[in-house]
Scaffold this motif. Sequence first.
Motif, mmCIF file in Angstrom:
data_model
loop_
_atom_site.group_PDB
_atom_site.id
_atom_site.type_symbol
_atom_site.label_atom_id
_atom_site.label_comp_id
_atom_site.label_asym_id
_atom_site.label_seq_id
_atom_site.Cartn_x
_atom_site.Cartn_y
_atom_site.Cartn_z
ATOM 1 N N ALA A 46 0.858 -1.208 0.000
ATOM 2 C CA ALA A 46 0.000 0.000 0.000
ATOM 3 C C ALA A 46 0.889 1.253 0.000
ATOM 4 O O ALA A 46 0.843 2.055 0.949
ATOM 5 C CB ALA A 46 -0.975 -0.003 1.174
ATOM 6 N N PRO A 47 1.669 1.434 -1.083
ATOM 7 C CA PRO A 47 2.632 2.552 -1.086
ATOM 8 C C PRO A 47 2.003 3.864 -1.545
ATOM 9 O O PRO A 47 2.584 4.588 -2.350
ATOM 10 C CB PRO A 47 3.692 2.066 -2.086
ATOM 11 C CG PRO A 47 2.902 1.245 -3.068
ATOM 12 C CD PRO A 47 1.746 0.632 -2.308
ATOM 13 N N TRP A 48 0.836 4.153 -1.058
ATOM 14 C CA TRP A 48 0.102 5.364 -1.391
ATOM 15 C C TRP A 48 -0.881 5.648 -0.265
ATOM 16 O O TRP A 48 -1.231 4.766 0.518
ATOM 17 C CB TRP A 48 -0.694 5.221 -2.696
ATOM 18 C CG TRP A 48 -0.960 3.798 -3.132
ATOM 19 C CD1 TRP A 48 -0.319 3.124 -4.142
ATOM 20 C CD2 TRP A 48 -1.901 2.864 -2.567
ATOM 21 N NE1 TRP A 48 -0.819 1.825 -4.227
ATOM 22 C CE2 TRP A 48 -1.784 1.638 -3.279
ATOM 23 C CE3 TRP A 48 -2.825 2.917 -1.528
ATOM 24 C CZ2 TRP A 48 -2.551 0.495 -2.988
ATOM 25 C CZ3 TRP A 48 -3.584 1.781 -1.236
ATOM 26 C CH2 TRP A 48 -3.435 0.602 -1.974
ATOM 27 N N VAL A 97 -3.477 12.112 -4.133
ATOM 28 C CA VAL A 97 -2.952 10.743 -4.050
ATOM 29 C C VAL A 97 -1.449 10.885 -3.821
ATOM 30 O O VAL A 97 -0.726 11.443 -4.651
ATOM 31 C CB VAL A 97 -3.227 9.929 -5.331
ATOM 32 C CG1 VAL A 97 -2.761 8.489 -5.140
ATOM 33 C CG2 VAL A 97 -4.712 9.973 -5.685
ATOM 34 N N ILE A 98 -1.023 10.427 -2.660
ATOM 35 C CA ILE A 98 0.362 10.622 -2.238
ATOM 36 C C ILE A 98 1.117 9.301 -2.377
ATOM 37 O O ILE A 98 0.691 8.269 -1.840
ATOM 38 C CB ILE A 98 0.428 11.070 -0.754
ATOM 39 C CG1 ILE A 98 -0.620 12.146 -0.435
ATOM 40 C CG2 ILE A 98 1.847 11.508 -0.389
ATOM 41 C CD1 ILE A 98 -0.465 13.449 -1.108
ATOM 42 N N SER A 115 2.373 1.888 -8.788
ATOM 43 C CA SER A 115 1.128 1.510 -8.114
ATOM 44 C C SER A 115 0.352 2.769 -7.689
ATOM 45 O O SER A 115 -0.888 2.794 -7.744
ATOM 46 C CB SER A 115 1.439 0.622 -6.903
ATOM 47 O OG SER A 115 0.248 0.205 -6.291
ATOM 48 N N ALA A 116 1.082 3.817 -7.302
ATOM 49 C CA ALA A 116 0.405 5.090 -6.951
ATOM 50 C C ALA A 116 -0.260 5.686 -8.191
ATOM 51 O O ALA A 116 -1.354 6.258 -8.111
ATOM 52 C CB ALA A 116 1.402 6.084 -6.354
ATOM 53 N N ALA A 160 1.343 12.012 -6.395
ATOM 54 C CA ALA A 160 1.093 11.344 -7.687
ATOM 55 C C ALA A 160 0.084 12.165 -8.479
ATOM 56 O O ALA A 160 0.190 12.298 -9.703
ATOM 57 C CB ALA A 160 0.560 9.932 -7.462
ATOM 58 N N GLY A 161 -0.892 12.713 -7.792
ATOM 59 C CA GLY A 161 -1.884 13.535 -8.480
ATOM 60 C C GLY A 161 -2.828 14.191 -7.497
ATOM 61 O O GLY A 161 -3.051 13.674 -6.399
#
Length: 191
Positions: A46-48, A97-98, A115-116, A160-161
């Motif tokens: 869960a790298p986000w 989204v971090i 994945s992020a 990420a966005g």
Amino acid sequence: MSELVEYLKTRRSDLAMTLVDPAPNERDIETMITLASRVPDHGKLAPWRFVEYRHDDRQNLAKTLIIMSDQDNDVARKESREKEISRFQSAPLVIGVISCARVHPKVPEWEQVLSAGAATMQLLIAANGLGYGSQWLTGWYTQNDNALKLLGVGDDEQVAGMVHIGTPSAEKTDRTRPELSDIFSRYSPSK
Ligand SMILES: Cc1cc2nc3c(=O)[nH]c(=O)nc-3n(C[C@H](O)[C@H](O)[C@H](O)COP(=O)(O)O)c2cc1C
């Protein structure tokens, strides 16, 4: 043709400035995050993580972002920075989204960052699925160290966005897409 294929064939982002109220309610937001977290994730790391920036908070954040923008030495980009801050204020909902990729013995950081990206795309799709429009934006304030600190993004994290979400108010037309022959080839072994 399945509904999913039809959706993917015609899917388009909305322009953040055309997104209006009603905003997703708390239940919709939780559904969107649950769906967005259901993405391929090597090693189940869960790298986000997701951050909701509420409308009132964004008005206050924008005041400080404008001061930071005025202090930026890149004078030529002042206008575009202000446009980005204005978009950040205007959408009914913004979810950041971090990417929290970290060193791991088996999973390269690059894969965690990918994945992020997948989670961000899934959030766009989840918003569409609940009847909302969405756009994936980044910009100056997602790359400036002081702005990131203000937004609650850690030193070892990246945005990420910033997904802008709301009710669509404008018709969408398609945009130019790459030719299949330019982006797809079949591997042929060299002799
Ligand atoms: C990582 C990433 C960052 C983006 N940042 C911006 C941005 O800051 N400003 C912008 O106008 N579009 C940005 N875009 C592009 C839009 O999200 C989107 O591609 C465009 O609105 C049309 O895409 P569509 O094919 O989904 O309709 C970004 C896209 C990606 C993948």
